[in-house]
Every structure is written in structure tokens, then in C-alpha cells.
Design a protein around this motif. Structure first.
Motif, short mmCIF file in Angstrom:
data_model
loop_
_atom_site.label_atom_id
_atom_site.label_comp_id
_atom_site.label_asym_id
_atom_site.label_seq_id
_atom_site.Cartn_x
_atom_site.Cartn_y
_atom_site.Cartn_z
N ALA A 2 56.22 0.43 5.71
CA ALA A 2 56.56 -0.65 4.62
C ALA A 2 56.07 -1.98 5.46
O ALA A 2 55.57 -2.77 4.60
CB ALA A 2 58.08 -0.66 4.70
N GLN A 3 56.34 -2.31 6.66
CA GLN A 3 55.80 -3.57 7.15
C GLN A 3 54.24 -3.38 7.09
O GLN A 3 53.75 -4.68 6.84
CB GLN A 3 56.41 -3.70 8.57
N LEU A 4 53.70 -2.45 7.42
CA LEU A 4 52.30 -2.48 7.48
C LEU A 4 51.67 -2.70 5.96
O LEU A 4 50.56 -3.14 5.66
CB LEU A 4 51.48 -0.98 7.88
N ARG A 5 52.67 -2.18 4.78
CA ARG A 5 51.98 -2.52 3.66
C ARG A 5 52.50 -3.91 3.13
O ARG A 5 52.07 -4.31 1.90
CB ARG A 5 52.71 -1.31 2.60
N GLY A 6 53.05 -4.69 3.97
CA GLY A 6 53.05 -6.00 3.56
C GLY A 6 54.58 -6.03 2.67
O GLY A 6 54.84 -7.23 1.85
N GLU A 7 55.46 -5.02 2.96
CA GLU A 7 56.51 -5.02 2.00
C GLU A 7 57.84 -5.48 2.61
O GLU A 7 58.96 -5.77 1.75
CB GLU A 7 57.05 -3.64 1.52
N LEU A 8 57.93 -6.00 3.85
CA LEU A 8 58.86 -6.86 4.56
C LEU A 8 58.59 -8.47 4.42
O LEU A 8 57.49 -8.70 4.57
CB LEU A 8 59.28 -6.17 5.79
#
Length: 268
Positions: A261-267
Motif C-alpha cells: 500500500a505504501q509503494l502504491r502511494g496509498e499511505l
């Protein structure tokens, strides 16, 4: 029954069975500093009662290592002590504190009757990166090393004893909680923590460790971050990454999903 143990010169610990939590006390010449205040007013009152066996000095300062309820919801019991924490610890407590009370009630029904009496009382002394405070003439350093377990974790360093309170940036005996953590940042934050180790490292929960303890934690954080990157690059399936995770299949799922999720920019 747990008792106070002296882990460094006038630095004391008491390990509470609920959440296997370590509560710290730093004694100065005329006051005490308490590191973290547990989950409810009754649990904080237990600390106050237990302190009578340790010292007659008043609690002048409280430090919250981060905003989670098990480290901060007993704050109000220690007023008028000065309460220190990261600036985001204070804001997070104000914003998410009521929801955390609901979570605590749902996950621990035996505490539900106690929770209406909890007063969410955020730190009134805050900082962004570093702060140096005095506890009865004794210097204590507070440092925010980066995001990890949360975005408001701090460590408490007692230079004259070499003791380092690490909060939940490291955890003994169980995998760290990644539910609102930052797995891509955590390795660098743990590396900075490792640079500060001069003696005992006190985790928020579990056994006290030292340099090797932090190195082992860092290795696991690096493994989670790399496995998550491989999944993100489609080099590895999530199931295979979970199977290879450092915490075992059951406990590795959450940190890996959080990494992706962090790699996807979701955080945030």
C-alpha cells in the motif's frame, strides 16, 4: 508479581502483564519521569500505586513514546505533570482518540466499564525532531528518528545511564504492529535507533535487549521492505512473499500488505 527493576542508574522498569508492557521511570533529584501511561485511568492508577514502593518523589514529567492508547490513555491521572510527546502524538490523540477508545472496548470487553472514565489528555509539551529536558537536574533526550510503527514515534535516551526507551519501534517476543506503520521508512528509522544504542534497549512490550536485539529487528524490517518491493515489481506473488516473511505466514501478511500500500502511494 512484577516488581521494579533497575536497568541503569536510577532508571527503573516494571513489566505489566496486560499487553506485556514495559513502563519506565527515570528518577532525578526531586522528581520522577514516567515513560508511557498504559490504556486506562485504572491502569495508570496502578502505576501510581506501584510507584510508592519505589520512591516518595512526585511524578513531574510524563513522556508518551507515541499516540497509541496503550501508551497514552492514562496521561490524565498524572496531572499536573508536564506531558511530553511528538507534535503529531498530540494531534493524533485528539483526532483518533475517541475511535481508539471504541477499538479498545471492542477488543477488550473486560475494560469496557472503565473506558467512560478515561480522559484523553494529549501532551502539552511537543517537539518535531529533538528536545532535551531536565528531570530533577538530570538530562534526558527525546528524539523523533523517522516514521516506523507510527508517524509520531519517539525514543527516550538517558545519556548518563546509557538506557534507551524505544517505544514500539522494537518489540520483544512478538512481531511489531504494522497496522498504521510505515514499512518502507521503518528500516532507516531502526538504523538511526541502532546508532544510539549504548546499553539496554527497552521496548514498549517484551524483554529488554541490546544491540543484537535491534540488529535482529532491523533485519526483519529490511526483509519485509524487500519482499514488498518484489511483489510490487511482480517478481513474486503475495502468497509466496508471505510464506517467506520473517514473522511467519500469519504475522507477515499485514506488514507486507502495508508495504505494498505504501509503494502504491496509498499511505499519507
Amino acid at each position: 508479581m512484577s516488581v521494579w527493576s533497575e536497568v541503569g542508574d536510577r532508571v527503573f522498569l516494571r513489566r505489566y502483564r496486560f499487553f506485556d508492557q514495559q513502563i519506565g521511570v527515570i528518577a532525578g533529584d526531586d522528581e520522577l519521569l514516567v515513560v508511557d501511561t498504559r490504556s486506562t485511568h485504572l491502569q495508570a492508577e496502578e502505576i501510581r500505586s506501584d510507584l510508592r514502593a519505589l520512591s516518595a518523589l512526585p511524578v513531574g514529567i510524563v513522556v508518551n513514546t507515541h499516540h497509541h492508547y496503550d501508551h497514552s490513555f492514562g496521561n490524565h491521572v498524572f496531572r499536573p505533570a508536564r506531558i511530553w510527546g511528538h507534535v503529531r502524538c498530540a494531534s493524533r490523540m485528539q483526532v483518533v482518540g475517541p475511535a481508539e477508545l471504541a477499538t479498545l472496548a471492542a477488543e477488550n470487553p473486560t475494560l469496557a466499564a472503565d473506558l467512560p472514565s478515561v480522559v484523553i489528555d494529549p501532551p502539552d509539551h511537543t517537539f518535531h525532531e529533538t528536545a532535551t529536558i531536565e528531570v530533577g537536574g538530570r538530562r534526558v533526550e527525546l528524539r523523533h528518528l523517522g516514521r516506523g510503527h507510527t508517524d509520531d514515534d519517539i525514543v527516550v535516551l538517558v545519556p548518563d545511564s546509557g538506557v534507551l526507551f524505544a517505544g514500539d519501534l522494537v518489540e520483544g517476543g512478538a512481531p511489531p504492529y504494522f497496522g498504521d506503520g510505515y514499512p518502507l521508512d521503518w528500516p532507516e528509522t531502526a538504523s538511526r535507533l541502532l546508532e544510539l544504542v549504548r546499553g539496554p534497549v527497552v521496548p514498549g512490550h517484551g524483554d529488554v535487549g541490546g544491540r543484537t536485539f535491534v540488529e535482529d529487528q532491523l533485519a526483519a524490517f529490511l526483509a519485509i521492505a524487500e519482499l514488498g518491493r518484489r511483489v510490487h515489481r511482480a517478481e513474486l506473488s503475495l502468497d509466496n512473499a508471505i510464506a517467506a516473511g520473517p514473522y511467519g505466514p500469519r504475522a507477515s501478511r499485514e506488514p507486507l500488505e502495508r508495504t505494498i500500500a505504501q509503494l502504491r502511494g496509498e499511505l499519507d
